[in-house]
Design an enzyme around this catalytic site. Structure first.
Site, PDB file in Angstrom:
ATOM      1  N   ASP A  54       5.617  -6.992   0.255  1.00 44.15           N
ATOM      2  CA  ASP A  54       5.143  -5.606   0.187  1.00 44.15           C
ATOM      3  C   ASP A  54       4.047  -5.439  -0.855  1.00 44.15           C
ATOM      4  O   ASP A  54       3.055  -4.728  -0.633  1.00 44.15           O
ATOM      5  CB  ASP A  54       6.302  -4.672  -0.158  1.00 44.15           C
ATOM      6  CG  ASP A  54       7.238  -4.423   1.017  1.00 44.15           C
ATOM      7  OD1 ASP A  54       6.859  -4.729   2.164  1.00 44.15           O
ATOM      8  OD2 ASP A  54       8.349  -3.909   0.780  1.00 44.15           O
ATOM      9  N   HIS A  91       6.672   0.537  -3.399  1.00 47.20           N
ATOM     10  CA  HIS A  91       5.435   1.075  -2.823  1.00 47.20           C
ATOM     11  C   HIS A  91       4.807   2.170  -3.686  1.00 47.20           C
ATOM     12  O   HIS A  91       3.605   2.142  -3.957  1.00 47.20           O
ATOM     13  CB  HIS A  91       5.704   1.631  -1.421  1.00 47.20           C
ATOM     14  CG  HIS A  91       6.061   0.605  -0.408  1.00 47.20           C
ATOM     15  ND1 HIS A  91       5.236  -0.455  -0.103  1.00 47.20           N
ATOM     16  CD2 HIS A  91       7.162   0.461   0.368  1.00 47.20           C
ATOM     17  CE1 HIS A  91       5.804  -1.199   0.832  1.00 47.20           C
ATOM     18  NE2 HIS A  91       6.973  -0.673   1.131  1.00 47.20           N
TER      19      HIS A  91
END
Length: 302
Positions: free
Chosen positions: A241, A264
């Site tokens: 990610d 994130h």
């Protein structure tokens, strides 16, 4: 990852799947693109097929996944595909999909990696630009931390910590050269806790989630019949990610990332910090055909 000339795909490739949160069927098609085009996503299900560049300035949500948008439309969950583009040194591509969310596939980047490699890559005429880190850049908040430090290649040190017997504290450090991404990171799957899954369902999320595309754990064990792909698959997926999110800077980095308990939203906050610290980096181009331990760099004025 460290080619000195820009690259694109050699041919168009496509696949079908389902969005993890929306549960909607989606067709994904990736086309080659010209020099200096960048990575752009287009919604073919909307009038006039609007498009948006994969850049952190276009991030509109980072709570459950990385979502970009422009002028009222969005493209969600782009991080796994973006990580593949970064790892393979793909600078230019036109990405089309007929729904708002990317297909989750098996929850990892491996299917995208295989699809792009089957297309092959083409070296283009324009030089690649790099962010070269000169001074440390750090961001800390509520136990989360990201630091970016000078290095002669891209390195990532990541640490996570969960109050769960199967995870606990996991750390992983990798130099991203050769096939490291494909062998050590690409196959790591999105993971979640069973109690969170039930809660997300109630709020209209995770409609496409299943044991086929999410690594699910309850209080004591992994529920997926095939178990873990890596003993530390959880931290490796966080690294996946991270690579996808950092690719939204628009150019590859020569530097070392150290991340602690991030995600994130914090990745996105750091990207904003990065661009506010123009004293700590410079943009350059590689003059060698392929990156070496002592790359010849030429300063680029922007």
């Amino acid at each position: 990852m460290f080619h000195s000339f820009q690259q694109t795909l050699a041919k168009t490739v496509s696949c079908r799947g389902f969005g993890m949160h929306s549960g909607k069927a989606v067709q994904l098609t990736i086309h080659p693109a010209r020099d200096n085009y960048g990575i752009k996503f287009f919604r073919t299900d909307l009038p006039d097929c609007p498009g948006v560049s994969a850049h952190f300035n276009n991030v509109v949500d980072s709570s459950l996944a990385t979502v970009i948008g422009y002028n009222g439309f969005i493209v969600s969950t782009i991080e796994h595909l973006m990580a593949c583009f970064a790892a393979l040194g793909i600078d230019n591509a036109k990405v089309e999909l007929d729904a708002y969310e990317m297909p989750i596939m098996d929850g990892s980047a491996a299917p995208f990696m295989s699809m792009i490699k089957s297309a092959g890559t083409v070296e283009q005429n324009s030089s690649r630009c790099f962010f070269v880190v000169k001074e440390p850049i750090e961001l800390a908040e509520n136990g989360k931390f990201i630091g970016l430090y000078p290095a002669d290649q891209f390195q990532l040190n990541y640490a996570i910590e969960y109050d769960h017997p199967l995870i606990g504290r996991q750390t992983c450090s990798l130099d991203f050269s050769g096939d490291v991404f494909e062998t050590d990171i690409a196959g790591a799957r999105t993971f979640g806790f069973l109690h969170e899954y039930e809660s997300l369902k109630q709020y209209g999320f995770a409609r496409g989630a299943s044991l086929d595309n999410v690594l699910v754990i309850d209080k004591k064990k992994v529920l997926n019949p095939d178990g873990l792909r890596y003993s530390d698959e959880f931290v490796r997926h966080k690294m996946l990610d991270c690579l996808g999110d950092f690719s939204l800077l628009g150019m590859p980095i020569l530097g070392r990332i150290v991340a602690e308990k991030s995600g994130h939203a914090f990745h996105y906050n750091f990207l904003k910090t990065f661009f506010s610290r123009k004293d700590a980096w410079e943009t350059k181009i590689l003059s060698d055909p392929i990156y070496s331990q002592e790359p010849q760099l030429k300063e680029l004025a922007i």
